[in-house]
Design a protein around this motif. Structure first.
Motif, mmCIF file in Angstrom:
data_model
loop_
_atom_site.group_PDB
_atom_site.id
_atom_site.type_symbol
_atom_site.label_atom_id
_atom_site.label_comp_id
_atom_site.label_asym_id
_atom_site.label_seq_id
_atom_site.Cartn_x
_atom_site.Cartn_y
_atom_site.Cartn_z
ATOM 1 N N GLU A 257 0.815 -1.272 0.131
ATOM 2 C CA GLU A 257 0.075 0.039 0.010
ATOM 3 C C GLU A 257 0.741 1.288 0.102
ATOM 4 O O GLU A 257 2.155 1.159 0.361
ATOM 5 C CB GLU A 257 -1.016 -0.085 1.178
ATOM 6 N N ARG A 258 0.189 2.419 -0.293
ATOM 7 C CA ARG A 258 1.001 3.775 -0.369
ATOM 8 C C ARG A 258 1.244 4.050 0.999
ATOM 9 O O ARG A 258 0.568 4.109 1.767
ATOM 10 C CB ARG A 258 0.237 4.784 -1.082
ATOM 11 N N ALA A 259 2.801 4.202 1.191
ATOM 12 C CA ALA A 259 3.566 4.700 2.381
ATOM 13 C C ALA A 259 3.234 6.226 2.626
ATOM 14 O O ALA A 259 2.753 7.063 1.747
ATOM 15 C CB ALA A 259 4.889 4.039 2.586
ATOM 16 N N ARG A 260 3.922 6.641 3.663
ATOM 17 C CA ARG A 260 4.084 7.958 3.890
ATOM 18 C C ARG A 260 5.659 8.309 3.659
ATOM 19 O O ARG A 260 6.552 7.907 4.088
ATOM 20 C CB ARG A 260 3.888 8.446 5.339
ATOM 21 N N GLY A 261 5.674 9.331 2.692
ATOM 22 C CA GLY A 261 7.066 9.705 2.310
ATOM 23 C C GLY A 261 7.409 9.389 0.884
ATOM 24 O O GLY A 261 7.225 8.045 0.353
ATOM 25 N N ARG A 262 7.975 10.516 -0.047
ATOM 26 C CA ARG A 262 8.288 10.341 -1.293
ATOM 27 C C ARG A 262 9.197 8.954 -1.638
ATOM 28 O O ARG A 262 9.184 8.241 -2.430
ATOM 29 C CB ARG A 262 8.633 11.692 -2.105
ATOM 30 N N LEU A 263 10.160 9.041 -0.789
ATOM 31 C CA LEU A 263 11.293 8.358 -1.077
ATOM 32 C C LEU A 263 10.955 6.731 -0.919
ATOM 33 O O LEU A 263 11.355 5.912 -1.615
ATOM 34 C CB LEU A 263 12.560 8.777 0.031
ATOM 35 N N ILE A 264 10.414 6.436 0.274
ATOM 36 C CA ILE A 264 9.880 5.205 0.649
ATOM 37 C C ILE A 264 8.835 4.508 -0.612
ATOM 38 O O ILE A 264 8.852 3.631 -0.797
ATOM 39 C CB ILE A 264 9.247 4.898 1.955
ATOM 40 N N ASN A 265 8.075 5.363 -0.983
ATOM 41 C CA ASN A 265 7.014 5.354 -2.122
ATOM 42 C C ASN A 265 7.864 4.882 -3.390
ATOM 43 O O ASN A 265 7.566 3.858 -4.017
ATOM 44 C CB ASN A 265 6.245 6.272 -2.120
ATOM 45 N N ALA A 266 8.816 5.771 -3.606
ATOM 46 C CA ALA A 266 9.632 5.396 -4.937
ATOM 47 C C ALA A 266 10.357 4.206 -4.651
ATOM 48 O O ALA A 266 10.531 3.038 -5.599
ATOM 49 C CB ALA A 266 10.464 6.461 -4.996
ATOM 50 N N LEU A 267 11.038 3.819 -3.434
ATOM 51 C CA LEU A 267 11.645 2.423 -3.322
ATOM 52 C C LEU A 267 10.665 1.381 -3.392
ATOM 53 O O LEU A 267 10.968 0.193 -4.097
ATOM 54 C CB LEU A 267 12.050 2.575 -1.863
ATOM 55 N N LEU A 268 9.439 1.459 -2.600
ATOM 56 C CA LEU A 268 8.435 0.298 -3.097
ATOM 57 C C LEU A 268 7.852 0.147 -4.474
ATOM 58 O O LEU A 268 7.835 -1.034 -5.101
ATOM 59 C CB LEU A 268 7.248 0.621 -1.877
ATOM 60 N N TRP A 269 7.769 1.064 -5.322
ATOM 61 C CA TRP A 269 7.489 1.179 -6.668
ATOM 62 C C TRP A 269 8.388 0.322 -7.354
ATOM 63 O O TRP A 269 8.043 -0.570 -8.144
ATOM 64 C CB TRP A 269 7.188 2.454 -6.953
ATOM 65 N N THR A 270 9.718 0.788 -7.254
ATOM 66 C CA THR A 270 10.804 0.050 -7.743
ATOM 67 C C THR A 270 10.851 -1.281 -7.469
ATOM 68 O O THR A 270 10.865 -2.263 -8.324
ATOM 69 C CB THR A 270 11.994 0.874 -7.651
ATOM 70 N N MET A 271 11.030 -1.651 -6.130
ATOM 71 C CA MET A 271 10.980 -2.968 -5.701
ATOM 72 C C MET A 271 9.971 -3.964 -6.313
ATOM 73 O O MET A 271 9.976 -5.222 -6.551
ATOM 74 C CB MET A 271 11.097 -3.002 -4.300
ATOM 75 N N GLN A 272 8.834 -3.245 -6.450
ATOM 76 C CA GLN A 272 7.656 -4.336 -6.958
ATOM 77 C C GLN A 272 7.835 -4.357 -8.419
ATOM 78 O O GLN A 272 7.216 -5.372 -8.891
ATOM 79 C CB GLN A 272 6.308 -3.448 -6.635
ATOM 80 N N ARG A 273 8.335 -3.614 -9.149
ATOM 81 C CA ARG A 273 8.481 -3.762 -10.615
ATOM 82 C C ARG A 273 9.685 -4.209 -11.377
ATOM 83 O O ARG A 273 9.733 -4.558 -12.364
ATOM 84 C CB ARG A 273 7.980 -2.517 -11.156
ATOM 85 N N VAL A 274 10.996 -4.158 -10.410
ATOM 86 C CA VAL A 274 12.132 -4.678 -11.106
ATOM 87 C C VAL A 274 12.663 -6.040 -10.538
ATOM 88 O O VAL A 274 12.524 -6.205 -9.273
ATOM 89 C CB VAL A 274 13.182 -3.665 -10.470
ATOM 90 N N GLN A 275 12.521 -6.913 -11.378
ATOM 91 C CA GLN A 275 12.623 -8.455 -10.918
ATOM 92 C C GLN A 275 13.526 -8.700 -10.123
ATOM 93 O O GLN A 275 13.582 -9.608 -9.209
ATOM 94 C CB GLN A 275 12.192 -9.361 -12.218
ATOM 95 N N VAL A 276 14.863 -8.276 -10.404
ATOM 96 C CA VAL A 276 16.091 -8.544 -9.830
ATOM 97 C C VAL A 276 16.072 -8.017 -8.297
ATOM 98 O O VAL A 276 16.758 -8.731 -7.605
ATOM 99 C CB VAL A 276 17.199 -7.815 -10.532
ATOM 100 N N LEU A 277 15.165 -7.424 -7.753
ATOM 101 C CA LEU A 277 15.129 -6.812 -6.677
ATOM 102 C C LEU A 277 13.992 -7.529 -5.758
ATOM 103 O O LEU A 277 13.938 -7.456 -4.713
ATOM 104 C CB LEU A 277 14.738 -5.344 -6.528
ATOM 105 N N ASP A 278 13.326 -8.513 -6.541
ATOM 106 C CA ASP A 278 12.335 -9.574 -5.887
ATOM 107 C C ASP A 278 12.884 -10.044 -4.430
ATOM 108 O O ASP A 278 12.147 -10.136 -3.608
ATOM 109 C CB ASP A 278 11.957 -10.486 -6.678
ATOM 110 N N PRO A 279 14.091 -10.528 -4.530
ATOM 111 C CA PRO A 279 14.478 -11.178 -3.130
ATOM 112 C C PRO A 279 14.901 -10.073 -1.896
ATOM 113 O O PRO A 279 14.860 -10.739 -0.908
ATOM 114 C CB PRO A 279 16.098 -11.698 -3.629
ATOM 115 N N LEU A 280 14.678 -8.875 -2.256
ATOM 116 C CA LEU A 280 14.887 -7.855 -1.264
ATOM 117 C C LEU A 280 13.592 -7.511 -0.487
ATOM 118 O O LEU A 280 13.643 -6.724 0.283
ATOM 119 C CB LEU A 280 15.661 -6.823 -1.635
ATOM 120 N N ARG A 281 12.695 -7.584 -0.961
ATOM 121 C CA ARG A 281 11.167 -7.151 -0.677
ATOM 122 C C ARG A 281 10.159 -8.492 0.152
ATOM 123 O O ARG A 281 10.240 -9.446 -0.333
ATOM 124 C CB ARG A 281 10.221 -6.529 -1.763
#
Length: 290
Positions: A257-281
């Motif tokens: 879900e959408r978090a509080r803060g631009r940086l954390i939302n950008a990080l969550l968005w990226t991790m959800q969509r970049v497959q190589v980052l799947d193990p980190l989320r």
């Protein structure tokens, strides 16, 4: 017990983690810019005689975001199955029923006809019975989620029968499966898929990259270590449950879900969509049974 007295909580091991997640969620709910409206979590924290400080840093968003994701998927199911039974496995000190039963715009389309079954060990159920408002739509079952006799009770009460009839069942395993042995976790998923066609099950797991650390138990403070987490699945392994577990007809990777803060939302968005980052989320998985 008067309003000034507090209730002791004699929880140890995995059940004690429910107190840590409760404190995190209540801390978020107290904020003026909170992500989650959870007055019952605040009530529980204020009613318990617990040394919450031992759990360490609790001013974080993750448990509120997880709760919101579970709420959203439960709500979606209830919109289509308004008289369904929600089964909360190892519910701990979650307060999901009270959020979903509140008269809010989000809940406008689900009504108050759904039933709730809370399953946990006896000490936790005793706490829930003592501190949470009773409802004739809430059933408390004091037993392990791995004692599958709860499935008979849910089916007998009008959930989903072997032919897929009934009002529907939505099973939540919020913060549970990671603490089970791999064969136990898979047996639970497999049996739920077999017993509740037409139902759904949602669970979460920690990042697969951290599995070696999680299996040893992670320390959150000098005075507290989270119990070992033996079970994990990669994002790909979770997706493959549709092929490996009979009765699973679809698997959904649920985004945060959408978090509080631009940086954390950008990080969550990226991790959800970049497959190589799947193990980190952390992952949240929704299974559809058919």
């Amino acid at each position: 017990m008067t309003h000034t007295e507090k209730h002791p909580a004699d929880l140890t091991g995995v059940p004690e983690t429910a107190l840590m997640t409760l404190q995190v969620r209540a801390s978020e709910a107290r904020r003026p810019d909170s992500l989650i409206d959870d007055p019952m979590a605040i009530h529980l924290v204020d009613s318990l005689d617990v040394d919450f400080a031992k759990f360490g840093f609790t001013r974080r968003q993750d448990m509120a975001l997880r709760a919101l994701a579970f709420d959203k998927q439960t709500r979606r199911y209830l919109r289509d199955h308004p008289k369904a039974t929600v089964v909360a496995l190892a519910e701990g000190m979650q307060t999901s029923f009270y959020r979903l039963d509140a008269d809010t715009p989000q809940n406008a389309h689900i009504g108050h006809d759904f039933r709730w079954v809370s399953i946990d060990f006896p000490p936790t159920i005793e706490l829930r019975r003592a501190l949470l408002p009773a409802s004739d739509r809430v059933q408390l079952i004091a037993q392990s989620a791995l004692d599958f006799s709860w499935m008979d009770r849910v089916a007998d009460a009008g959930g989903v029968d072997s032919a897929g009839a009934g009002e529907g069942v939505f099973i939540t395993a919020e913060g549970l499966l990671m603490y089970l042995q791999p064969d136990e976790a898979m047996a639970l998923i497999t049996e739920c898929a077999a017993r509740f066609p037409g139902g759904r099950m949602m669970f979460d797991l920690p990042p697969s990259a951290f599995a070696p650390l999680a299996r040893r138990g992670m320390r959150t403070s000098r005075r507290y270590r989270v119990p070992p987490m033996p079970f994990t699945l990669t994002v790909a392994e979770a997706a493959d449950l549709v092929n490996t577990v009979p009765g699973v007809r679809a698997v959904h990777d649920i985004p945060a879900e959408r978090a509080r803060g631009r940086l954390i939302n950008a990080l969550l968005w990226t991790m959800q969509r970049v497959q190589v980052l799947d193990p980190l989320r952390p992952t949240m998985t929704l299974l559809e049974f058919g």
